[in-house]
Design an enzyme around this catalytic site. Structure first.
Site, PDB file in Angstrom:
ATOM      1  CE  LYS A  26      -4.311  -1.732   1.991  1.00  7.78           C
ATOM      2  NZ  LYS A  26      -5.277  -1.593   2.800  1.00  7.78           N
ATOM      3  CG  ASN A  54      -7.801   1.194  -0.797  1.00  8.33           C
ATOM      4  OD1 ASN A  54      -8.108   2.097  -1.250  1.00  8.33           O
ATOM      5  ND2 ASN A  54      -8.789   0.673  -0.226  1.00  8.33           N
ATOM      6  CG  ASP A  77      -8.587   0.669   3.547  1.00  7.95           C
ATOM      7  OD1 ASP A  77      -9.062  -0.160   2.815  1.00  7.95           O
ATOM      8  OD2 ASP A  77      -7.136   0.476   3.284  1.00  7.95           O
ATOM      9  N   GLY A 123      -6.487   3.512  19.088  1.00  8.99           N
ATOM     10  CA  GLY A 123      -5.173   3.040  18.304  1.00  8.99           C
ATOM     11  C   GLY A 123      -4.788   4.299  17.356  1.00  8.99           C
ATOM     12  N   GLY A 145      -2.274   3.794  14.539  1.00  9.00           N
ATOM     13  CA  GLY A 145      -1.445   3.287  13.487  1.00  9.00           C
ATOM     14  C   GLY A 145      -2.155   3.496  12.066  1.00  9.00           C
ATOM     15  N   GLY A 150     -15.752  -5.446  11.041  1.00  6.44           N
ATOM     16  CA  GLY A 150     -15.160  -5.050   9.990  1.00  6.44           C
ATOM     17  C   GLY A 150     -15.726  -5.293   8.625  1.00  6.44           C
TER      18      GLY A 150
HETATM   19  P1  ATR Z   1      -2.147  -0.681  11.249  1.00  2.69           P
HETATM   20  O1  ATR Z   1      -1.565  -0.298   9.894  1.00  2.69           O
HETATM   21  O2  ATR Z   1      -2.927  -2.099  10.886  1.00  2.69           O
HETATM   22  O3  ATR Z   1      -3.067   0.077  11.968  1.00  2.69           O
HETATM   23  P2  ATR Z   1       0.092  -0.380  12.878  1.00  2.69           P
HETATM   24  O4  ATR Z   1       0.509   1.013  12.047  1.00  2.69           O
HETATM   25  O5  ATR Z   1       1.007  -1.383  13.137  1.00  2.69           O
HETATM   26  O6  ATR Z   1      -0.848  -1.228  11.917  1.00  2.69           O
HETATM   27  O7  ATR Z   1      -0.702   0.047  14.140  1.00  2.69           O
HETATM   28  C1  ATR Z   1      -0.971  -0.913  15.199  1.00  2.69           C
HETATM   29  C2  ATR Z   1      -1.809  -0.232  16.120  1.00  2.69           C
HETATM   30  O8  ATR Z   1      -2.102  -1.251  17.165  1.00  2.69           O
HETATM   31  C3  ATR Z   1      -1.001   0.855  16.969  1.00  2.69           C
HETATM   32  O9  ATR Z   1      -2.009   1.655  17.405  1.00  2.69           O
HETATM   33  C4  ATR Z   1      -0.691  -0.147  18.151  1.00  2.69           C
HETATM   34  O10 ATR Z   1      -0.219   0.546  19.372  1.00  2.69           O
HETATM   35  P3  ATR Z   1       1.331   1.101  19.546  1.00  2.69           P
HETATM   36  O11 ATR Z   1       1.257   2.425  18.751  1.00  2.69           O
HETATM   37  O12 ATR Z   1       1.180   1.349  20.997  1.00  2.69           O
HETATM   38  O13 ATR Z   1       2.135   0.060  18.861  1.00  2.69           O
HETATM   39  C5  ATR Z   1      -1.804  -0.958  18.390  1.00  2.69           C
HETATM   40  N1  ATR Z   1      -1.391  -2.279  19.236  1.00  2.69           N
HETATM   41  C6  ATR Z   1      -0.701  -3.337  18.354  1.00  2.69           C
HETATM   42  N2  ATR Z   1      -0.781  -4.495  19.361  1.00  2.69           N
HETATM   43  C7  ATR Z   1      -1.299  -3.975  20.449  1.00  2.69           C
HETATM   44  C8  ATR Z   1      -1.243  -4.471  21.742  1.00  2.69           C
HETATM   45  N3  ATR Z   1      -0.924  -5.658  22.381  1.00  2.69           N
HETATM   46  N4  ATR Z   1      -2.069  -3.639  22.727  1.00  2.69           N
HETATM   47  C9  ATR Z   1      -2.299  -2.422  22.316  1.00  2.69           C
HETATM   48  N5  ATR Z   1      -2.192  -1.799  21.405  1.00  2.69           N
HETATM   49  C10 ATR Z   1      -1.533  -2.642  20.258  1.00  2.69           C
END
Ligand code: ATR
Length: 275
Positions: A66, A87, A102, A125, A127, A235
């Protein structure tokens, strides 16, 4: 002449996009095909060149391409620029135009549940998926968005970028009853037996609780929300609406999303209930 479309990714065999788009092509009597194509990262540029040479009309991009597709494209829509990720690609006769459907897909699935734009939204979240949704919420006119994340700094950065407010996980748990909508965007819940990203102890009954994960159809987070008498949204809606927006860009037709949500839910082994 028959048109062709595709989805590229690595892996790709699990993708439900071919089923979805081919069903819509059939339903609207469009002479087109949609193929899943396995493209390894080292082959992305060559594969895109090959698709262009063969005259592809449009394609979807899934993990892990992506972001790496971005520099190869001639033009980007705002949705893709904001996320630096694409996407959907549409050939407009001159350019291969990249967009990201998305976030807008998620917002449309929420609006289909009659969520008002003045709702107080908590985004869990920070990310890539959360960024897409935060930008799409802003574009759609949602004005009250709070972001929480395990790594607080990332929540602060995303809030600053999208005009939201950042709170810690603990603060969000304490203030949970204030929110009318919760959106779970982390990867917690993809594997069974994982803890919840935040405790739902204080959630109000009737809150709309959404998870962007669709496999499993019911994450532990949604299961807990259901026990708390919340309205839950998995989702599948986001998946179908992101595809519907791509389909619209390619054909000008707004496809039937309700029926597709039902079909995809059944394919994933679930029973569709329209609430
Ligand atoms: P995506 O593109 O799928 O959103 P990403 O950019 O890797 O993937 O983001 C993952 C998200 O899940 C982030 O908000 C991450 O929190 P951090 O910024 O603290 O890493 C969150 N996340 C992943 N595993 C987690 C966990 N075990 N507990 C809480 N948050 C989690």
């Amino acid at each position: 002449m028959k048109k062709w479309y595709a989805v590229i990714g690595d892996p790709i065999s699990h993708s439900l996009s071919p089923f979805m788009h081919e069903s819509w092509f059939d339903e609207y009597d469009i002479d087109a095909a949609y193929l899943p194509i396995h493209v390894e990262p080292s082959q992305l540029e060559k594969s895109f060149e090959a698709m262009k040479t063969l005259g592809i009309s449009g394609f979807n991009i899934t993990l892990p391409h992506k972001q790496s597709i971005v520099p190869l494209l001639g033009k980007l829509e705002e949705s893709a620029m904001q996320m630096n990720a694409v996407n959907t690609v549409n050939f407009d006769g001159t350019h291969y135009l990249g967009s990201n459907t998305d976030g807008d897909g998620f917002v449309r699935s929420m609006l289909a549940h009659s969520v008002g734009k003045a709702s107080k939204v908590l985004l869990i979240g920070a990310g890539g998926a959360a960024r897409g949704i935060a930008c799409a919420l802003k574009r759609a006119g949602f004005t009250d968005v709070t972001i929480t994340n395990r790594t607080f700094r990332r929540a602060e950065e995303l809030a600053a970028e999208t005009g939201g407010t950042a709170v810690t996980l603990i603060e969000s748990e304490e203030r949970l009853a204030e929110f009318g909508v919760l959106i779970q965007t982390t990867s917690v819940g993809l594997a069974t037996g994982e803890a919840l990203p935040i405790s739902l102890e204080r959630v109000k009954a009737g809150t709309l609780v959404a998870d962007i994960i669709y496999n499993p159809l019911e994450t532990p987070f949604l299961k807990k929300a259901e026990e708390k008498n919340c309205i839950t949204l998995n989702g599948v809606g986001m998946f179908v609406y992101q595809g519907a927006i791509a389909f619209e860009k390619w054909t000008g037709i707004q496809p039937n999303t309700e029926k597709m949500i039902q079909l995809i839910t059944e394919k994933l082994g679930g029973t569709y209930v329209n609430d």
